[in-house]
Write an enzyme that holds these catalytic residues in place. Structure first.
Site, PDB file in Angstrom:
ATOM      1  N   CYS A  93      44.272  39.228  42.929  1.00  0.00           N
ATOM      2  CA  CYS A  93      44.445  37.804  43.222  1.00  0.00           C
ATOM      3  C   CYS A  93      45.794  37.276  42.739  1.00  0.00           C
ATOM      4  O   CYS A  93      46.819  37.668  43.255  1.00  0.00           O
ATOM      5  CB  CYS A  93      43.284  37.024  42.621  1.00  0.00           C
ATOM      6  SG  CYS A  93      42.913  35.561  43.557  1.00  0.00           S
ATOM      7  N   HIS A 191      38.646  39.263  44.462  1.00  0.00           N
ATOM      8  CA  HIS A 191      38.530  39.011  43.029  1.00  0.00           C
ATOM      9  C   HIS A 191      37.109  39.291  42.567  1.00  0.00           C
ATOM     10  O   HIS A 191      36.270  39.776  43.300  1.00  0.00           O
ATOM     11  CB  HIS A 191      38.985  37.587  42.699  1.00  0.00           C
ATOM     12  CG  HIS A 191      38.056  36.527  43.188  1.00  0.00           C
ATOM     13  ND1 HIS A 191      38.483  35.294  43.567  1.00  0.00           N
ATOM     14  CD2 HIS A 191      36.720  36.509  43.363  1.00  0.00           C
ATOM     15  CE1 HIS A 191      37.456  34.568  43.935  1.00  0.00           C
ATOM     16  NE2 HIS A 191      36.377  35.272  43.824  1.00  0.00           N
TER      17      HIS A 191
END
Lengths: 245, 455
Positions: A93, A191
């Site tokens: 991320c 994520h």
């Protein structure tokens, strides 16, 4: 065997399960008789040269990301060199974005990355939020996860993506690809519990880390029943409701 | 353009729709009238709110807003007829539905979703605003914490006349304090955490980005903080909780100190987070002019808000239900459970509907580990049961102790079966799982449905 892990900015970039990913690496190493030795590398800490087998950098909210970006630039050289020498790297991320050359935010400010991955990111006006499923044909596997990012990441020509988007947005919502890999470095927007429900990627990182430490070993498969079930549910979610424009 | 209907007529029509929805067996129907009214005439909500002779107050926070608002309602009830959205319907539609139902109310007391705060306060124009805390919560729905904080700043700036009651212990929320308002906080280092939790969010100075130094960290990043670089620190407290005693699962007590005096408050609810909720409710009530003794008595009478900490008798066993919905809240539920003697059997329900957050990653940010030592059997349930099972497996719970039972009803029965007669079964559900479990228990006649109670 001790696998030496360098966890970058655990105090700042820790949103959603980054420690879960580390816990998975540790448990899966232990199951094969290896030990994880995790070193936190924070602000102004030097990057050890040649003694880290696997780097990890997680995601944060914009504010935290900005705080670490300047510090990371000072670490660019040793990190790039480590990857050239075969160290494994997983960047998730916000951390993924920082491994690129630059991040252009909504206000037009450019944040420098470290240029470890051949890509750059531009803030978009719509967040790309939802379940994702990737086909990683280079590994013969799939990755299931969740994405939540405003940045659109654009890979350089010839750069290797992590996977082809089966469902979800991916790097920019348009290219049909997600993530990036270079040598043993992997960057992704997926994520959260990426490794728990995609244990093959954890094992691949461990194998690369072991190789860096001088041990060529094909890791014995584990039972992974819960992992397979969680992967299947997550993949089904992506198919039924993954984000699209 | 369609000429506007008279308000009374609109109101009657949409109330009828709510009744029909319930009669048709479509659940609570608590927000349907409000949704209809909003569609029909968004301005009608403003008009309905203006009819309340004493105006309204709004309560918001990431965690504890339902309980805090319910505590405030309990304190205020002997003094004033309150319109209160007590079933947790806290978006514009839920507020509208409550306004429609409460025809003879004098004061509106509304729990408001933190993301919906600007929209709701723009319409309600509340005379007082109680703001508790901001934690990371459902980033897939609300966006990043900073975005919610910016919305709150805008909402507050848009209400220059409103009385602001804020928690000084949250750096973001405390910075909203302004003259004439009230700041509350906790002052008892004995109940502080040894270190900041993983789920702490506002750890860095909101002015300069330097990590705060904490003289005491109580719940997540809530505490007595100070920036060593620029000096930004917890504001002066007007209402304080001191000498906190936590009595396991049986309750908590503390000394409430304010300009009005000092009193000992005994709560039937456990946990430090409920001390925060009580402190917020007390500060709001005091700001509205309720005498200190009445504040103390109201808090003492309060038992539980819907699904937050409920004990339900089911035949010869009991259920203890604690809602979990984000890392900070789940940490407090865990901490409270462990202080009360960690359960041997737990049913944990993880759903991923929009109201739960579609992204279940947050469970990895929860410190569930203190539960592991005493846990003999985990029944993982809900739409993401396998994910939850993985969280505990990688947390260190032996896989042989984990059962995956995706159906909530089957999981409840399995949990009851594992609980000896006379024993208590711990349920930790996410929001929609909590609603579904309550419905199942209600269907068996053990508890009344919330819409029956709220009617």
């Amino acid at each position: 065997m001790k696998i030496r892990v360098g966890h970058l900015y655990p105090d700042y970039l820790n949103i959603y399960a980054d420690r879960g990913n580390i816990a998975v690496l540790a448990a899966r190493a232990r199951a094969r008789g290896h030990e994880l030795d995790v070193l936190a590398i924070g602000m102004r800490d030097p990057v050890p040269i040649g003694t880290v087998d696997l780097f990890y950098v997680g995601g944060g909210q914009d504010r935290e990301q900005e705080l670490v970006a300047h510090d990371l630039v000072a670490k660019a050289e040793p990190l790039r060199e480590a990857v050239e020498r075969g160290a494994a790297f997983l960047a998730v991320c916000g951390g993924y974005q920082l491994l690129g050359r630059s991040y252009l935010d909504g206000a037009g400010n450019e944040l420098s990355g470290i240029g470890l991955l051949p890509l750059h990111t531009v803030a978009g006006d719509r967040r790309m939020i939802g379940d994702v499923l990737l086909d990683c044909d280079w590994a013969g596997e799939t990755l299931a996860g969740f994405e939540n990012h405003a940045g659109r990441t654009i890979l350089d020509a010839g750069a290797e993506p992590l996977g082809r988007v089966v469902a979800g947005f991916g790097n920019d919502g348009a290219s049909g690809y997600e993530g990036c890999r270079y040598r043993q470095a992997y960057g992704t927007y997926l994520h959260g519990p990426l490794l728990p429900r995609n244990p093959w990627l954890a094992d691949r990182l461990l194998e690369a880390a072991l190789a860096h430490a001088g041990v060529e070993e094909r890791l014995e498969p584990l039972a992974d029943e819960l992992e397979r079930e969680a992967h299947a549910v997550s993949a089904a979610r992506a198919r039924s409701r993954g984000g699209r424009y | 353009m369609r000429p506007p209907l008279p308000l009374a007529l609109e109101a009657a029509a949409v109330r009828a729709a709510g009744t029909l929805s319930r009669l048709a067996g479509r659940g609570g129907g608590t927000t349907l009238p409000g949704k209809l009214l909003w569609k029909l005439d968004p301005g009608a909500i403003d008009a309905l709110a203006r009819r309340l002779p004493q105006g309204s107050v709004a309560v918001s926070a990431t965690n504890g807003k339902t309980t805090t608002a319910a505590m405030a309602a309990e304190i205020l009830r002997p003094h004033v007829r309150v319109a209160h959205n007590d079933s947790g319907a806290n978006l514009v539609s839920g507020v509208a539905s409550t306004l429609l139902r409460a025809r003879d109310a004098e004061l509106g007391l509304f729990e408001v979703d933190e993301g919906a705060l600007p929209e709701v306060t723009r319409r309600l124009r509340p005379k007082a605003l109680l703001l508790g805390n901001l934690f990371r919560d459902q980033l897939d729905r609300y966006g990043e914490l900073e975005i919610v904080a910016a919305r709150w700043r805008a909402a507050v700036a848009d209400l220059p006349e409103a009385l602001l009651v804020v928690s000084g212990d949250d750096p973001q929320v405390g910075s909203l304090a302004r003259a004439g308002g009230c700041v509350f906080g906790l002052d008892d280092p004995r109940v502080a955490r040894p270190s900041l939790q993983h789920a702490a969010d506002s750890k860095y100075c909101i002015r300069c980005g330097t990590p705060y130094l904490y003289a005491a960290a109580y719940v997540g990043h809530l505490g007595d903080y100070r920036c060593p670089n620029c000096g930004h620190a917890r504001p002066m407290l007007d209402v304080v909780a001191r000498d906190v005693e936590l009595h396991g699962l049986d309750g908590a007590s503390f000394t409430l100190t304010a300009a009005e005096g000092e009193t000992r408050v005994a709560l039937a609810l456990p946990g430090l987070y409920n001390v925060y909720n009580a402190l917020g409710a007390a500060s709001l009530a005091l700001a509205l002019g309720v005498p200190l003794e009445d504040v103390r008595d109201g808090l003492g009478r309060f038992s539980a808000a819907f699904g937050r900490f409920e004990r339900i008798t089911v035949g010869d066993r009991r259920l203890l239900m604690l809602l979990i919905k984000n890392p900070a809240g789940a940490n407090e539920a865990t901490r409270t459970l462990v202080e009360g003697g960690a359960p041997a059997v737990a049913v944990i329900a993880l759903n991923d509907a929009i109201a739960d957050g579609r992204d279940v990653s947050w469970i990895w940010d929860v410190d569930f580990e203190p539960l592991l030592a005493g846990l003999d059997r985990l029944v993982a349930t809900g739409t993401r049961a396998a994910e939850l099972a993985l969280r505990f497996a990688y947390g260190g719970l032996d896989r042989g102790r984990i059962e995956i039972v995706p159906s909530l009803e089957a999981a409840l029965d399995r949990g009851l079966e594992l609980t000896p007669p006379g024993g208590e079964l711990t349920l930790l559900p996410t929001y929609t799982a909590m609603l579904a479990l309550r419905r199942i228990v209600a269907g068996r006649g053990y508890v009344t449905n919330y819409w029956e109670r709220a009617a």
